[in-house]
Design an enzyme around this catalytic site. Structure first.
Site, PDB file in Angstrom:
ATOM      1  N   ASP A   1       0.849  -1.190   0.000  1.00 51.27           N
ATOM      2  CA  ASP A   1       0.000   0.000   0.000  1.00 51.27           C
ATOM      3  C   ASP A   1       0.887   1.243   0.000  1.00 51.27           C
ATOM      4  O   ASP A   1       1.597   1.516   0.969  1.00 51.27           O
ATOM      5  CB  ASP A   1      -0.896   0.006   1.245  1.00 51.27           C
TER       6      ASP A   1
ATOM      7  N   TYR B   1       3.243  10.076   0.343  1.00 47.15           N
ATOM      8  CA  TYR B   1       4.177   9.534   1.328  1.00 47.15           C
ATOM      9  C   TYR B   1       5.631   9.909   0.993  1.00 47.15           C
ATOM     10  O   TYR B   1       6.533   9.716   1.809  1.00 47.15           O
ATOM     11  CB  TYR B   1       4.066   8.004   1.449  1.00 47.15           C
TER      12      TYR B   1
ATOM     13  N   LYS C   1      -2.376   6.328  -4.212  1.00 49.88           N
ATOM     14  CA  LYS C   1      -3.478   7.263  -3.905  1.00 49.88           C
ATOM     15  C   LYS C   1      -3.206   8.625  -4.517  1.00 49.88           C
ATOM     16  O   LYS C   1      -2.054   9.009  -4.699  1.00 49.88           O
ATOM     17  CB  LYS C   1      -3.618   7.408  -2.382  1.00 49.88           C
TER      18      LYS C   1
ATOM     19  N   HIS D   1      -7.403   9.933  -1.853  1.00 54.75           N
ATOM     20  CA  HIS D   1      -6.756   9.800  -0.540  1.00 54.75           C
ATOM     21  C   HIS D   1      -7.623  10.367   0.597  1.00 54.75           C
ATOM     22  O   HIS D   1      -7.740   9.765   1.656  1.00 54.75           O
ATOM     23  CB  HIS D   1      -5.384  10.473  -0.567  1.00 54.75           C
TER      24      HIS D   1
END
Ligand code: A2P
Length: 312
Positions: free
Chosen positions: A48, A53, A82, A113
């Protein structure tokens, strides 16, 4: 203890492995090896990721290292990414960037997201702030259905084999489903653990065939939920680490769970699950009524996300 990870079916017909490796807050310099290890030395085939990130490129390197080793094929893997809030008018651009970062031709699942929009031309490409720097710079033109229609286009293009949402409460899902959409979200990724079971959203998603994915299943940084006495007592009873109880709770109830770790021994042990008796599952289901709800990830976006415990 089982080392084979069950799958559940998405509304596309594809199977999603119920245990995946989370990569939020996985440090650069470590996440590449963590991902390679997970995919080649453990039963994990599900990663994931997310554009925001800021480690997506390294996650991709880990995935490609695993494929290059010959131990797994791309078709064995389930990869999620996302689209962040500054990209809600540019979903295709976001998936193109993510595929470039990941060095892949497609992802298995692409998620909205968060259900809100940020100014795409603000003070920062991801986290724009208002002029007084006090708040996030929201995009007043954000339209959930318009964003979703772009997701549907990406789905049709084949760059995402399934599309879904994240951090969507029941009222927000209702708004989306009432918006004349063509493709029902395949998944809703939410913070979920026995201290935030999200019973109303879990129930709603079940009714609409939307798979629940649980992030921060151990309580996020430092895994604080591992110390809860009910969890440790069950761990003792079943002779497993407390993390296995928290992971197995989701697997037993048909949800996907995404524990994050960059430590090899933990990645391996978090991939294991056990069958938990009905009575003990009920004990976990009821933990939040005993200890209270505890949402760990609650960014101050400045928008009411309409979860029962979410207050501005
Ligand atoms: P680390 O990455 O150093 O292993 P969550 O999955 O709820 O987001 O929790 C992630 C946090 O829990 C991270 O701080 C992670 O640290 C830690 N963690 C992950 N697995 C375990 C485990 N099996 N035992 C203890 N801590 C863990």
């Amino acid at each position: 203890m089982s080392s084979s990870i069950p799958t559940v079916k998405l509304n596309t017909g594809a199977e999603i492995p119920t245990i995946g490796l989370g990569t939020w807050q996985s440090e650069k310099g470590q996440v590449r090896e963590a991902v390679r290890y997970a995919l080649t030395e453990t039963p994990i085939r599900h990663i994931d990721a997310a554009y925001v990130y800021l480690n997506e490129e390294e996650v991709g390197q880990g995935i490609n290292d695993a494929i290059a080793s010959g131990k797994v094929k791309r078709s064995d893997l389930f990869i999620t990414t996302k689209v962040f809030m500054t990209f809600h008018n540019r979903v295709e651009e976001s998936i193109n960037e993510s595929l470039k970062n990941l060095n892949l031709d497609y992802v298995d699942l692409l998620l909205v997201h968060w259900p809100l929009g940020f100014n795409p031309k603000g003070s920062h490409p991801l986290f724009p702030k208002t002029a007084d720097r006090k708040k996030f710079d929201l995009d007043p033109t954000f339209d959930l259905v318009k964003t979703w229609k772009q997701f549907e286009q990406v789905y049709k293009s084949g760059k995402a084999k399934a599309i879904g949402v994240s951090n969507f409460s029941v009222p927000v899902l209702e708004e989306l489903l009432a918006g004349g959409i063509e493709v029902i979200p395949a998944a809703n990724q939410i913070e979920s653990h026995p201290f935030l079971p999200g019973k109303e959203v879990v129930e709603f998603c079940k009714k609409h065939g939307i798979v629940i994915e649980a992030y921060s299943p151990l309580g996020s940084t430092g895994a604080p939920l591992l110390d809860n006495p009910v969890v440790t007592e069950l761990a003792k009873k079943y002779g497993v680490p407390p993390a296995t109880i928290l992971v197995s709770w989701h697997v037993n109830e048909g949800r996907v769970v995404l524990p994050k770790s960059i430590k090899k021994s933990r990645i391996l042990s978090n991939a294991e699950w056990i069958k938990i008796d009905k009575d003990d599952l009920s004990k976990l289901d009821e933990l939040s009524s005993k200890f209270g709800l505890n949402r760990v990830v609650k960014p101050d976006w400045g928008v009411d996300l309409k979860f029962p415990d979410w207050r501005l």
